[in-house]
Design a protein around this motif. Structure first.
Motif, PDB file in Angstrom:
ATOM      1  N   ARG A 167      39.250  28.234 -37.277  1.00  0.00           N
ATOM      2  CA  ARG A 167      38.831  28.758 -35.969  1.00  0.00           C
ATOM      3  C   ARG A 167      37.885  27.788 -35.266  1.00  0.00           C
ATOM      4  O   ARG A 167      38.030  27.516 -34.072  1.00  0.00           O
ATOM      5  CB  ARG A 167      38.157  30.116 -36.161  1.00  0.00           C
ATOM      6  N   LEU A 168      36.936  27.244 -36.009  1.00  0.00           N
ATOM      7  CA  LEU A 168      35.989  26.292 -35.439  1.00  0.00           C
ATOM      8  C   LEU A 168      36.714  25.051 -34.922  1.00  0.00           C
ATOM      9  O   LEU A 168      36.418  24.562 -33.834  1.00  0.00           O
ATOM     10  CB  LEU A 168      34.922  25.908 -36.464  1.00  0.00           C
ATOM     11  N   ASN A 169      37.664  24.540 -35.686  1.00  0.00           N
ATOM     12  CA  ASN A 169      38.414  23.376 -35.233  1.00  0.00           C
ATOM     13  C   ASN A 169      39.174  23.660 -33.944  1.00  0.00           C
ATOM     14  O   ASN A 169      39.217  22.806 -33.047  1.00  0.00           O
ATOM     15  CB  ASN A 169      39.346  22.872 -36.331  1.00  0.00           C
ATOM     16  N   LEU A 170      39.756  24.834 -33.814  1.00  0.00           N
ATOM     17  CA  LEU A 170      40.437  25.210 -32.573  1.00  0.00           C
ATOM     18  C   LEU A 170      39.457  25.289 -31.403  1.00  0.00           C
ATOM     19  O   LEU A 170      39.744  24.817 -30.309  1.00  0.00           O
ATOM     20  CB  LEU A 170      41.158  26.550 -32.743  1.00  0.00           C
ATOM     21  N   LEU A 189      36.977  23.016 -26.438  1.00  0.00           N
ATOM     22  CA  LEU A 189      35.768  22.567 -25.747  1.00  0.00           C
ATOM     23  C   LEU A 189      35.722  21.047 -25.578  1.00  0.00           C
ATOM     24  O   LEU A 189      34.805  20.529 -24.942  1.00  0.00           O
ATOM     25  CB  LEU A 189      34.523  23.030 -26.515  1.00  0.00           C
ATOM     26  N   ARG A 190      36.701  20.367 -26.141  1.00  0.00           N
ATOM     27  CA  ARG A 190      36.793  18.902 -26.057  1.00  0.00           C
ATOM     28  C   ARG A 190      35.534  18.231 -26.630  1.00  0.00           C
ATOM     29  O   ARG A 190      34.847  17.471 -25.950  1.00  0.00           O
ATOM     30  CB  ARG A 190      37.072  18.451 -24.633  1.00  0.00           C
ATOM     31  N   LEU A 191      35.279  18.552 -27.885  1.00  0.00           N
ATOM     32  CA  LEU A 191      34.129  17.991 -28.608  1.00  0.00           C
ATOM     33  C   LEU A 191      34.629  17.251 -29.853  1.00  0.00           C
ATOM     34  O   LEU A 191      34.413  17.684 -30.986  1.00  0.00           O
ATOM     35  CB  LEU A 191      33.145  19.102 -28.988  1.00  0.00           C
ATOM     36  N   ALA A 225      34.867  16.028 -35.790  1.00  0.00           N
ATOM     37  CA  ALA A 225      35.011  15.095 -36.899  1.00  0.00           C
ATOM     38  C   ALA A 225      33.816  15.116 -37.852  1.00  0.00           C
ATOM     39  O   ALA A 225      33.978  14.942 -39.063  1.00  0.00           O
ATOM     40  CB  ALA A 225      35.207  13.681 -36.352  1.00  0.00           C
ATOM     41  N   LEU A 226      32.613  15.341 -37.319  1.00  0.00           N
ATOM     42  CA  LEU A 226      31.400  15.171 -38.118  1.00  0.00           C
ATOM     43  C   LEU A 226      30.792  16.452 -38.676  1.00  0.00           C
ATOM     44  O   LEU A 226      29.994  16.385 -39.612  1.00  0.00           O
ATOM     45  CB  LEU A 226      30.342  14.448 -37.284  1.00  0.00           C
ATOM     46  N   TRP A 227      31.125  17.617 -38.111  1.00  0.00           N
ATOM     47  CA  TRP A 227      30.391  18.812 -38.518  1.00  0.00           C
ATOM     48  C   TRP A 227      30.486  19.119 -40.014  1.00  0.00           C
ATOM     49  O   TRP A 227      29.485  19.542 -40.606  1.00  0.00           O
ATOM     50  CB  TRP A 227      30.748  20.040 -37.664  1.00  0.00           C
ATOM     51  N   PRO A 228      31.647  18.922 -40.678  1.00  0.00           N
ATOM     52  CA  PRO A 228      31.658  19.264 -42.109  1.00  0.00           C
ATOM     53  C   PRO A 228      30.651  18.442 -42.918  1.00  0.00           C
ATOM     54  O   PRO A 228      29.957  18.980 -43.793  1.00  0.00           O
ATOM     55  CB  PRO A 228      33.100  18.959 -42.543  1.00  0.00           C
TER      56      PRO A 228
END
Length: 92
Positions: free
Chosen positions: A11-14, A19-21, A26-29
């Motif tokens: 869900r977060l990836n979607l 939001l075009r971030l 790529a970095l949040w995990p």
């Protein structure tokens, strides 16, 4: 990884796509794992990934930047110095 974590991650990836971030996506995990291990407050985690998104958007050639010192807001931030944020981010 539990089913809930898998669903939340997808869900977060979607949402980050919508939001075009791309830098945050790529970095949040990596930063989430570090923040969990080091006990970062949520604001520090969010500020860190937002900094990376802004830096990625500004790129190496941006000349229109302004200093922003966050040392008064985040403990341990002083050693990182003032950031330079591109003022052209978001301009059409």
């Amino acid at each position: 990884m539990s089913t809930t974590n898998v669903v939340d991650t997808a869900r977060l990836n979607l949402l980050l796509n919508e939001l075009r971030l791309p830098a945050i996506k790529a970095l949040w995990p990596q930063f989430a794992e570090q923040s969990d291990k080091e006990g970062w407050p949520a604001a520090r985690f969010l500020a860190t990934i937002a900094e990376h998104e802004i830096a990625e958007r500004a790129g190496p050639g941006c000349l229109d930047s302004a200093p922003l010192d966050l040392s008064g807001f985040l403990p341990g931030y002083a050693e990182r110095g003032a950031l330079r944020f591109c003022r052209c981010v978001g301009r059409a």
